[in-house]
Design a protein around this motif. Sequence first.
Motif, mmCIF file in Angstrom:
data_model
loop_
_atom_site.group_PDB
_atom_site.id
_atom_site.type_symbol
_atom_site.label_atom_id
_atom_site.label_comp_id
_atom_site.label_asym_id
_atom_site.label_seq_id
_atom_site.Cartn_x
_atom_site.Cartn_y
_atom_site.Cartn_z
ATOM 1 N N LEU A 54 -9.735 7.643 -24.344
ATOM 2 C CA LEU A 54 -9.401 6.258 -23.649
ATOM 3 C C LEU A 54 -11.121 5.763 -24.209
ATOM 4 O O LEU A 54 -11.068 4.173 -25.102
ATOM 5 C CB LEU A 54 -9.221 5.651 -21.934
ATOM 6 C CG LEU A 54 -8.991 4.504 -21.647
ATOM 7 C CD1 LEU A 54 -8.383 3.169 -22.586
ATOM 8 C CD2 LEU A 54 -9.226 4.063 -20.438
ATOM 9 N N LYS A 55 -12.003 5.791 -24.283
ATOM 10 C CA LYS A 55 -13.626 5.178 -24.071
ATOM 11 C C LYS A 55 -13.963 5.553 -25.453
ATOM 12 O O LYS A 55 -13.772 4.264 -25.965
ATOM 13 C CB LYS A 55 -14.912 6.414 -23.153
ATOM 14 C CG LYS A 55 -14.220 5.689 -21.690
ATOM 15 C CD LYS A 55 -15.751 6.472 -21.284
ATOM 16 C CE LYS A 55 -15.373 7.410 -20.455
ATOM 17 N NZ LYS A 55 -16.865 7.876 -19.339
ATOM 18 N N MET A 58 -11.713 2.619 -26.611
ATOM 19 C CA MET A 58 -12.127 1.142 -26.938
ATOM 20 C C MET A 58 -13.917 0.915 -27.463
ATOM 21 O O MET A 58 -13.664 -0.269 -28.247
ATOM 22 C CB MET A 58 -12.514 1.355 -25.224
ATOM 23 C CG MET A 58 -11.254 1.236 -24.305
ATOM 24 S SD MET A 58 -11.971 1.486 -22.148
ATOM 25 C CE MET A 58 -13.245 0.453 -22.260
ATOM 26 N N ALA A 59 -14.534 2.477 -27.680
ATOM 27 C CA ALA A 59 -15.452 1.704 -28.408
ATOM 28 C C ALA A 59 -15.249 1.759 -29.569
ATOM 29 O O ALA A 59 -16.188 1.011 -30.693
ATOM 30 C CB ALA A 59 -16.654 3.091 -28.341
ATOM 31 N N ALA A 61 -12.459 0.673 -30.895
ATOM 32 C CA ALA A 61 -11.825 -0.442 -31.691
ATOM 33 C C ALA A 61 -13.170 -1.706 -31.495
ATOM 34 O O ALA A 61 -13.174 -2.992 -32.421
ATOM 35 C CB ALA A 61 -10.889 -1.001 -30.487
ATOM 36 N N ILE A 62 -13.517 -1.812 -30.338
ATOM 37 C CA ILE A 62 -14.343 -3.071 -30.598
ATOM 38 C C ILE A 62 -15.664 -2.604 -32.051
ATOM 39 O O ILE A 62 -15.998 -4.188 -32.051
ATOM 40 C CB ILE A 62 -15.573 -2.563 -29.151
ATOM 41 C CG1 ILE A 62 -14.776 -3.358 -28.002
ATOM 42 C CG2 ILE A 62 -16.592 -3.766 -29.520
ATOM 43 C CD1 ILE A 62 -14.418 -4.527 -27.570
ATOM 44 N N ARG A 63 -15.888 -2.293 -32.206
ATOM 45 C CA ARG A 63 -16.951 -1.556 -33.192
ATOM 46 C C ARG A 63 -15.792 -2.109 -34.017
ATOM 47 O O ARG A 63 -17.095 -2.517 -35.183
ATOM 48 C CB ARG A 63 -17.260 -0.141 -33.305
ATOM 49 C CG ARG A 63 -18.553 0.135 -34.526
ATOM 50 C CD ARG A 63 -19.269 1.323 -34.482
ATOM 51 N NE ARG A 63 -17.822 2.092 -34.281
ATOM 52 C CZ ARG A 63 -17.749 3.490 -34.690
ATOM 53 N NH1 ARG A 63 -17.602 2.827 -36.427
ATOM 54 N NH2 ARG A 63 -16.945 4.385 -34.822
ATOM 55 N N GLU A 65 -12.834 -3.409 -34.976
ATOM 56 C CA GLU A 65 -11.999 -4.743 -35.452
ATOM 57 C C GLU A 65 -12.570 -6.213 -34.449
ATOM 58 O O GLU A 65 -12.491 -5.813 -32.986
ATOM 59 C CB GLU A 65 -11.037 -4.250 -34.844
ATOM 60 C CG GLU A 65 -10.042 -3.122 -34.637
ATOM 61 C CD GLU A 65 -8.733 -2.723 -33.806
ATOM 62 O OE1 GLU A 65 -8.220 -3.160 -34.397
ATOM 63 O OE2 GLU A 65 -8.848 -1.804 -33.734
ATOM 64 N N LEU A 66 -13.301 -7.193 -35.380
ATOM 65 C CA LEU A 66 -13.881 -7.945 -34.552
ATOM 66 C C LEU A 66 -12.436 -8.812 -33.715
ATOM 67 O O LEU A 66 -12.649 -9.608 -32.835
ATOM 68 C CB LEU A 66 -13.524 -9.515 -35.751
ATOM 69 C CG LEU A 66 -15.247 -8.843 -36.545
ATOM 70 C CD1 LEU A 66 -15.491 -10.216 -38.025
ATOM 71 C CD2 LEU A 66 -16.368 -8.466 -35.578
ATOM 72 N N VAL A 68 -10.790 -7.505 -31.092
ATOM 73 C CA VAL A 68 -10.708 -7.175 -30.166
ATOM 74 C C VAL A 68 -12.307 -7.468 -29.904
ATOM 75 O O VAL A 68 -12.745 -6.968 -29.805
ATOM 76 C CB VAL A 68 -10.099 -5.476 -30.082
ATOM 77 C CG1 VAL A 68 -10.696 -4.924 -28.905
ATOM 78 C CG2 VAL A 68 -9.325 -4.590 -31.077
ATOM 79 N N LEU A 69 -11.471 -8.394 -28.173
ATOM 80 C CA LEU A 69 -13.040 -9.015 -27.975
ATOM 81 C C LEU A 69 -12.831 -8.404 -26.285
ATOM 82 O O LEU A 69 -14.173 -8.153 -26.598
ATOM 83 C CB LEU A 69 -12.059 -10.700 -27.718
ATOM 84 C CG LEU A 69 -11.888 -11.427 -28.757
ATOM 85 C CD1 LEU A 69 -11.955 -12.235 -27.906
ATOM 86 C CD2 LEU A 69 -12.713 -11.329 -30.084
ATOM 87 N N THR A 70 -12.532 -7.468 -25.929
ATOM 88 C CA THR A 70 -12.815 -7.585 -24.523
ATOM 89 C C THR A 70 -11.915 -6.288 -24.061
ATOM 90 O O THR A 70 -11.330 -6.290 -23.749
ATOM 91 C CB THR A 70 -13.285 -8.840 -23.556
ATOM 92 O OG1 THR A 70 -13.781 -9.447 -23.631
ATOM 93 C CG2 THR A 70 -13.120 -7.751 -21.914
ATOM 94 N N TYR A 71 -12.835 -5.139 -22.958
ATOM 95 C CA TYR A 71 -12.299 -4.222 -22.694
ATOM 96 C C TYR A 71 -12.748 -4.036 -21.407
ATOM 97 O O TYR A 71 -13.829 -3.920 -21.260
ATOM 98 C CB TYR A 71 -11.878 -2.777 -22.881
ATOM 99 C CG TYR A 71 -10.985 -2.380 -24.846
ATOM 100 C CD1 TYR A 71 -9.705 -2.613 -24.520
ATOM 101 C CD2 TYR A 71 -11.458 -2.153 -25.612
ATOM 102 C CE1 TYR A 71 -8.361 -3.185 -24.905
ATOM 103 C CE2 TYR A 71 -10.380 -2.390 -26.593
ATOM 104 C CZ TYR A 71 -9.497 -1.974 -26.008
ATOM 105 O OH TYR A 71 -8.240 -2.089 -27.551
#
Lengths: 134, 134
Positions: A54-55, A58-59, A61-63, A65-66, A68-71
């Motif tokens: 999961l981590k 998350m990391a 996608a955030i890095r 994909e602009l 993907v805003l918040t998890y």
Amino acid sequence: MQFRKINRLMLLISLFLISSIFFNQAMAQSKNQMVRLAKIKVDPLQLEKYKLALKEQMATAIRLELGVLTYYAVADKSEPSHITILEIYADTSAYQSHILTPHFKKYKDTVKDMVKSLELVDVNLIAAAKQPGN
Amino acid sequence: MQFRKINRLMLLISLFLISSIFFNQAMAQSKNQMVRLAKIKVDPLQLEKYKLALKEQMATAIRLELGVLTYYAVADKSEPSHITILEIYADTSAYQSHILTPHFKKYKDTVKDMVKSLELVDVNLIAAAKQPGN
């Protein structure tokens, strides 16, 4: 020369304060954002492996994909294999792109035998408020 | 002179980039943080009034209390009177101070006949990740 240095320092401090205010402001949901709670029950015997996958998802996608805003991913203290994820995407098309990415597909494949149940709850953001840096 | 201006610009850009990286970093839960999900069912007839009171409480707490770090309040799309709030406090003493503040007491008093049920779930933050400014 001394005056120039003070001047520059003032500029830097101003910029920092402006950034702080920007990051601190209370936010309501932007018009097109897609907000969701994912409620996941994980096989307790595979919990640590699940959390690693999961981590990583998350990391990445955030890095990459602009849109993907918040998890935020949290685990119940009394039942640590019960996980809730707050997810915010820029819009539904950002989400549709997200689920086609290699890192998301890798995550889904990795956890397919770890997840016992998954409930996806579409929500509206009423408000968010944060201290700077949070 | 031209060189000085470029130099200053470089400094500002560097500072901005450093801030961005800082705000972007994936975060695990800091050691003493207190994280909670509040699950609230509100009287549908009083929902708008409830949301106003909630938003005022959130904004005031973030403004006045450094130990109140993060709030996200969301409402189920299919059942808008079902509200979930993700709350992060610096530690349990920040939370204990929070519930003694005038703004929190005012909120509790205002909503006491609007809230039909309240479930407080203590959780651990597995991870959070955000784009800058989110």
